[in-house]
Design an enzyme around this catalytic site. Structure first.
Site, PDB file in Angstrom:
ATOM      1  N   CYS A   1       0.787  -0.992  -0.007  1.00 11.58           N
ATOM      2  CA  CYS A   1       0.101  -0.014  -0.046  1.00 11.58           C
ATOM      3  C   CYS A   1       0.930   1.258  -0.012  1.00 11.58           C
ATOM      4  O   CYS A   1       1.370   1.549   0.960  1.00 11.58           O
ATOM      5  CB  CYS A   1      -0.945   0.076   1.150  1.00 11.58           C
ATOM      6  SG  CYS A   1      -1.616   1.509   1.829  1.00 11.58           S
TER       7      CYS A   1
ATOM      8  N   CYS B   1       0.062   3.816   2.694  1.00 13.28           N
ATOM      9  CA  CYS B   1       0.445   3.495   4.015  1.00 13.28           C
ATOM     10  C   CYS B   1       2.039   3.495   4.049  1.00 13.28           C
ATOM     11  O   CYS B   1       2.417   3.994   5.387  1.00 13.28           O
ATOM     12  CB  CYS B   1       0.432   1.999   4.061  1.00 13.28           C
ATOM     13  SG  CYS B   1      -1.343   1.216   3.861  1.00 13.28           S
TER      14      CYS B   1
END
Length: 109
Positions: free
Chosen positions: A34, A37
């Protein structure tokens, strides 16, 4: 793994670290793949260091802890869950600013 001020959570320590914490806890649901993230991780690390006495920052890898993701209805990441006294009080999905995070931490105090 780099030296991080954050706590790694899984099913075995979630209750102890979050539900029974004497200070507010921000739980970051994230994954290796991600992008956002990875962008928010350094912000959380900074806050974990700067606010160590007043808040705990913890991380849950969604790929490794699907039951926790399911329990908290995580549909998109990064998802930040704000707990106080074991209760979920606030939630952010997606990228946000350090200023926003600090404001939400203040609101929990």
């Amino acid at each position: 793994m780099e030296n991080s001020a954050t706590i790694k959570l899984d099913e075995s320590n979630f209750e102890r670290e979050v539900t029974h914490s004497d200070k507010p806890v921000i739980v970051d649901f994230w994954a290796e793949w991600c992008g956002p993230c990875k962008m928010i991780a350094p912000l959380l690390d900074e806050i974990a260091r700067e606010k160590a006495d007043s808040v705990k920052i913890a991380k849950v890898n969604v790929d490794e802890n699907q039951s926790l993701s399911f329990k908290y209805n995580i549909r998109a990441i990064p998802a930040l869950l704000f707990f106080k006294n074991g209760q979920l009080r606030d939630q952010i999905t997606g990228m946000t600013s350090k200023k926003d995070l600090l404001g939400r931490i203040e609101a929990l105090a």
